[in-house]
Design a protein around this motif. Structure first.
Motif, PDB file in Angstrom:
ATOM      1  N   GLU A   1       5.989  -9.965  -1.156  1.00  0.00           N
ATOM      2  CA  GLU A   1       5.157 -10.274  -2.323  1.00  0.00           C
ATOM      3  C   GLU A   1       5.014  -9.057  -3.222  1.00  0.00           C
ATOM      4  O   GLU A   1       5.110  -9.161  -4.443  1.00  0.00           O
ATOM      5  CB  GLU A   1       3.765 -10.721  -1.894  1.00  0.00           C
ATOM      6  CG  GLU A   1       3.688 -12.078  -1.253  1.00  0.00           C
ATOM      7  CD  GLU A   1       2.298 -12.386  -0.731  1.00  0.00           C
ATOM      8  OE1 GLU A   1       1.846 -13.520  -0.970  1.00  0.00           O
ATOM      9  OE2 GLU A   1       1.667 -11.507  -0.108  1.00  0.00           O
ATOM     10  N   LEU A   2       4.796  -7.922  -2.599  1.00  0.00           N
ATOM     11  CA  LEU A   2       4.615  -6.693  -3.369  1.00  0.00           C
ATOM     12  C   LEU A   2       5.880  -6.324  -4.127  1.00  0.00           C
ATOM     13  O   LEU A   2       5.839  -6.015  -5.315  1.00  0.00           O
ATOM     14  CB  LEU A   2       4.191  -5.549  -2.449  1.00  0.00           C
ATOM     15  CG  LEU A   2       3.947  -4.203  -3.118  1.00  0.00           C
ATOM     16  CD1 LEU A   2       2.915  -4.314  -4.219  1.00  0.00           C
ATOM     17  CD2 LEU A   2       3.525  -3.179  -2.079  1.00  0.00           C
ATOM     18  N   LYS A   3       7.014  -6.406  -3.451  1.00  0.00           N
ATOM     19  CA  LYS A   3       8.282  -6.082  -4.110  1.00  0.00           C
ATOM     20  C   LYS A   3       8.540  -7.044  -5.258  1.00  0.00           C
ATOM     21  O   LYS A   3       8.976  -6.635  -6.342  1.00  0.00           O
ATOM     22  CB  LYS A   3       9.432  -6.115  -3.110  1.00  0.00           C
ATOM     23  CG  LYS A   3      10.728  -5.634  -3.712  1.00  0.00           C
ATOM     24  CD  LYS A   3      11.826  -5.512  -2.691  1.00  0.00           C
ATOM     25  CE  LYS A   3      13.079  -4.992  -3.377  1.00  0.00           C
ATOM     26  NZ  LYS A   3      14.180  -4.848  -2.472  1.00  0.00           N
ATOM     27  N   ALA A   4       8.256  -8.326  -5.067  1.00  0.00           N
ATOM     28  CA  ALA A   4       8.453  -9.319  -6.127  1.00  0.00           C
ATOM     29  C   ALA A   4       7.533  -9.025  -7.312  1.00  0.00           C
ATOM     30  O   ALA A   4       7.959  -9.125  -8.472  1.00  0.00           O
ATOM     31  CB  ALA A   4       8.203 -10.725  -5.588  1.00  0.00           C
ATOM     32  N   ALA A   5       6.294  -8.654  -7.046  1.00  0.00           N
ATOM     33  CA  ALA A   5       5.354  -8.327  -8.117  1.00  0.00           C
ATOM     34  C   ALA A   5       5.843  -7.109  -8.898  1.00  0.00           C
ATOM     35  O   ALA A   5       5.815  -7.102 -10.133  1.00  0.00           O
ATOM     36  CB  ALA A   5       3.963  -8.070  -7.544  1.00  0.00           C
ATOM     37  N   CYS A   6       6.316  -6.109  -8.183  1.00  0.00           N
ATOM     38  CA  CYS A   6       6.830  -4.902  -8.844  1.00  0.00           C
ATOM     39  C   CYS A   6       8.052  -5.221  -9.694  1.00  0.00           C
ATOM     40  O   CYS A   6       8.177  -4.733 -10.820  1.00  0.00           O
ATOM     41  CB  CYS A   6       7.176  -3.833  -7.802  1.00  0.00           C
ATOM     42  SG  CYS A   6       5.747  -3.214  -6.885  1.00  0.00           S
ATOM     43  N   GLU A   7       8.937  -6.043  -9.176  1.00  0.00           N
ATOM     44  CA  GLU A   7      10.133  -6.424  -9.930  1.00  0.00           C
ATOM     45  C   GLU A   7       9.777  -7.254 -11.158  1.00  0.00           C
ATOM     46  O   GLU A   7      10.406  -7.113 -12.211  1.00  0.00           O
ATOM     47  CB  GLU A   7      11.113  -7.169  -9.027  1.00  0.00           C
ATOM     48  CG  GLU A   7      11.780  -6.255  -8.019  1.00  0.00           C
ATOM     49  CD  GLU A   7      12.643  -6.987  -7.000  1.00  0.00           C
ATOM     50  OE1 GLU A   7      12.675  -8.236  -6.993  1.00  0.00           O
ATOM     51  OE2 GLU A   7      13.281  -6.292  -6.192  1.00  0.00           O
TER      52      GLU A   7
ATOM     53  N   GLU B   1      -3.706  -0.446 -11.871  1.00  0.00           N
ATOM     54  CA  GLU B   1      -3.660   0.928 -11.379  1.00  0.00           C
ATOM     55  C   GLU B   1      -3.214   0.958  -9.918  1.00  0.00           C
ATOM     56  O   GLU B   1      -2.349   1.750  -9.536  1.00  0.00           O
ATOM     57  CB  GLU B   1      -5.029   1.585 -11.519  1.00  0.00           C
ATOM     58  CG  GLU B   1      -5.044   3.021 -11.049  1.00  0.00           C
ATOM     59  CD  GLU B   1      -6.401   3.673 -11.203  1.00  0.00           C
ATOM     60  OE1 GLU B   1      -6.768   4.422 -10.281  1.00  0.00           O
ATOM     61  OE2 GLU B   1      -7.072   3.448 -12.216  1.00  0.00           O
ATOM     62  N   VAL B   2      -3.786   0.079  -9.118  1.00  0.00           N
ATOM     63  CA  VAL B   2      -3.414   0.018  -7.705  1.00  0.00           C
ATOM     64  C   VAL B   2      -1.970  -0.437  -7.557  1.00  0.00           C
ATOM     65  O   VAL B   2      -1.210   0.114  -6.761  1.00  0.00           O
ATOM     66  CB  VAL B   2      -4.380  -0.901  -6.920  1.00  0.00           C
ATOM     67  CG1 VAL B   2      -3.882  -1.152  -5.508  1.00  0.00           C
ATOM     68  CG2 VAL B   2      -5.784  -0.289  -6.907  1.00  0.00           C
ATOM     69  N   LEU B   3      -1.574  -1.423  -8.342  1.00  0.00           N
ATOM     70  CA  LEU B   3      -0.195  -1.901  -8.283  1.00  0.00           C
ATOM     71  C   LEU B   3       0.775  -0.774  -8.621  1.00  0.00           C
ATOM     72  O   LEU B   3       1.819  -0.639  -7.976  1.00  0.00           O
ATOM     73  CB  LEU B   3       0.017  -3.079  -9.230  1.00  0.00           C
ATOM     74  CG  LEU B   3       1.423  -3.667  -9.154  1.00  0.00           C
ATOM     75  CD1 LEU B   3       1.622  -4.385  -7.824  1.00  0.00           C
ATOM     76  CD2 LEU B   3       1.661  -4.611 -10.303  1.00  0.00           C
ATOM     77  N   SER B   4       0.430   0.037  -9.594  1.00  0.00           N
ATOM     78  CA  SER B   4       1.282   1.167  -9.961  1.00  0.00           C
ATOM     79  C   SER B   4       1.514   2.093  -8.765  1.00  0.00           C
ATOM     80  O   SER B   4       2.646   2.492  -8.485  1.00  0.00           O
ATOM     81  CB  SER B   4       0.634   1.939 -11.112  1.00  0.00           C
ATOM     82  OG  SER B   4       1.378   3.085 -11.421  1.00  0.00           O
ATOM     83  N   GLU B   5       0.453   2.397  -8.062  1.00  0.00           N
ATOM     84  CA  GLU B   5       0.571   3.254  -6.872  1.00  0.00           C
ATOM     85  C   GLU B   5       1.441   2.594  -5.804  1.00  0.00           C
ATOM     86  O   GLU B   5       2.296   3.246  -5.205  1.00  0.00           O
ATOM     87  CB  GLU B   5      -0.813   3.545  -6.296  1.00  0.00           C
ATOM     88  CG  GLU B   5      -1.697   4.382  -7.190  1.00  0.00           C
ATOM     89  CD  GLU B   5      -3.124   4.493  -6.681  1.00  0.00           C
ATOM     90  OE1 GLU B   5      -3.371   4.180  -5.494  1.00  0.00           O
ATOM     91  OE2 GLU B   5      -3.993   4.884  -7.471  1.00  0.00           O
ATOM     92  N   LEU B   6       1.202   1.311  -5.568  1.00  0.00           N
ATOM     93  CA  LEU B   6       1.957   0.602  -4.532  1.00  0.00           C
ATOM     94  C   LEU B   6       3.429   0.469  -4.893  1.00  0.00           C
ATOM     95  O   LEU B   6       4.300   0.609  -4.034  1.00  0.00           O
ATOM     96  CB  LEU B   6       1.342  -0.778  -4.291  1.00  0.00           C
ATOM     97  CG  LEU B   6      -0.060  -0.787  -3.709  1.00  0.00           C
ATOM     98  CD1 LEU B   6      -0.619  -2.194  -3.707  1.00  0.00           C
ATOM     99  CD2 LEU B   6      -0.075  -0.183  -2.318  1.00  0.00           C
ATOM    100  N   CYS B   7       3.708   0.194  -6.164  1.00  0.00           N
ATOM    101  CA  CYS B   7       5.101   0.041  -6.588  1.00  0.00           C
ATOM    102  C   CYS B   7       5.862   1.355  -6.439  1.00  0.00           C
ATOM    103  O   CYS B   7       7.048   1.340  -6.109  1.00  0.00           O
ATOM    104  CB  CYS B   7       5.178  -0.469  -8.024  1.00  0.00           C
ATOM    105  SG  CYS B   7       4.722  -2.209  -8.199  1.00  0.00           S
ATOM    106  N   ASN B   8       5.194   2.473  -6.676  1.00  0.00           N
ATOM    107  CA  ASN B   8       5.844   3.768  -6.476  1.00  0.00           C
ATOM    108  C   ASN B   8       6.304   3.919  -5.028  1.00  0.00           C
ATOM    109  O   ASN B   8       7.347   4.509  -4.762  1.00  0.00           O
ATOM    110  CB  ASN B   8       4.913   4.919  -6.852  1.00  0.00           C
ATOM    111  CG  ASN B   8       4.819   5.120  -8.337  1.00  0.00           C
ATOM    112  OD1 ASN B   8       5.702   4.717  -9.088  1.00  0.00           O
ATOM    113  ND2 ASN B   8       3.740   5.720  -8.779  1.00  0.00           N
ATOM    114  N   GLN B   9       5.543   3.374  -4.104  1.00  0.00           N
ATOM    115  CA  GLN B   9       5.900   3.445  -2.687  1.00  0.00           C
ATOM    116  C   GLN B   9       7.023   2.474  -2.339  1.00  0.00           C
ATOM    117  O   GLN B   9       7.867   2.765  -1.498  1.00  0.00           O
ATOM    118  CB  GLN B   9       4.678   3.140  -1.817  1.00  0.00           C
ATOM    119  CG  GLN B   9       3.569   4.157  -1.965  1.00  0.00           C
ATOM    120  CD  GLN B   9       2.285   3.712  -1.292  1.00  0.00           C
ATOM    121  OE1 GLN B   9       2.244   2.698  -0.609  1.00  0.00           O
ATOM    122  NE2 GLN B   9       1.220   4.470  -1.504  1.00  0.00           N
ATOM    123  N   VAL B  10       7.046   1.312  -2.999  1.00  0.00           N
ATOM    124  CA  VAL B  10       8.010   0.256  -2.655  1.00  0.00           C
ATOM    125  C   VAL B  10       9.347   0.451  -3.350  1.00  0.00           C
ATOM    126  O   VAL B  10      10.399   0.343  -2.720  1.00  0.00           O
ATOM    127  CB  VAL B  10       7.424  -1.134  -2.990  1.00  0.00           C
ATOM    128  CG1 VAL B  10       8.466  -2.228  -2.817  1.00  0.00           C
ATOM    129  CG2 VAL B  10       6.224  -1.416  -2.122  1.00  0.00           C
TER     130      VAL B  10
END
Length: 120
Positions: free
Chosen positions: A108-114, A44-53
């Motif tokens: 790291e965040l961008k890689a996780a989202c990708e 859930e948190v990753l979803s929010e963060l990926c929307n920002q990234v």
């Protein structure tokens, strides 16, 4: 406590293994539910963060929702799925993951989202 990044990796890449292992695990239903809640909170948190990234991406959101749904099937009681929003343990895990996510670099965040975006 396991870091947000490690929980995310566990929730996504090891999901297939954890689902199979949970059937044969020595964990109690309560322990398995706690692990599952933590995985769902991380997603859930990753979803929010990926929307920002990477912005709102329908495929990314679809993949995250698929992972959340797969995790929800490991909960011991179907009523837990609907009750997560009111579950104190779950809400604490979401807050903790939001706090821990600040440890992730943008790379790291961008890689996780990708990784989630490109997951099968």
């Amino acid at each position: 406590m396991i870091s947000f990044t490690k929980r995310f990796v566990c929730a996504t890449f090891a999901l297939g293994i954890s689902l199979a292992a949970s059937a044969n695990s020595d964990l109690t239903a309560e322990e398995q539910d706690s692990i599952t809640k933590e995985d769902i909170a991380s997603l859930e948190v990753l979803s929010e963060l990926c929307n920002q990234v990477v912005g709102k991406n329908p495929q990314l959101q679809q993949n995250i929702q698929r992972l959340i749904n797969q995790n929800q099937h490991t909960l011991s009681q179907p009523k837990l799925v609907q009750g997560l929003a009111q579950d104190q343990e779950y809400q604490s895990l979401v807050a903790e993951n939001k706090s821990n996510s600040k440890e992730m670099s943008q790379t790291e965040l961008k890689a996780a989202c990708e990784d989630v975006l490109n997951s099968p």
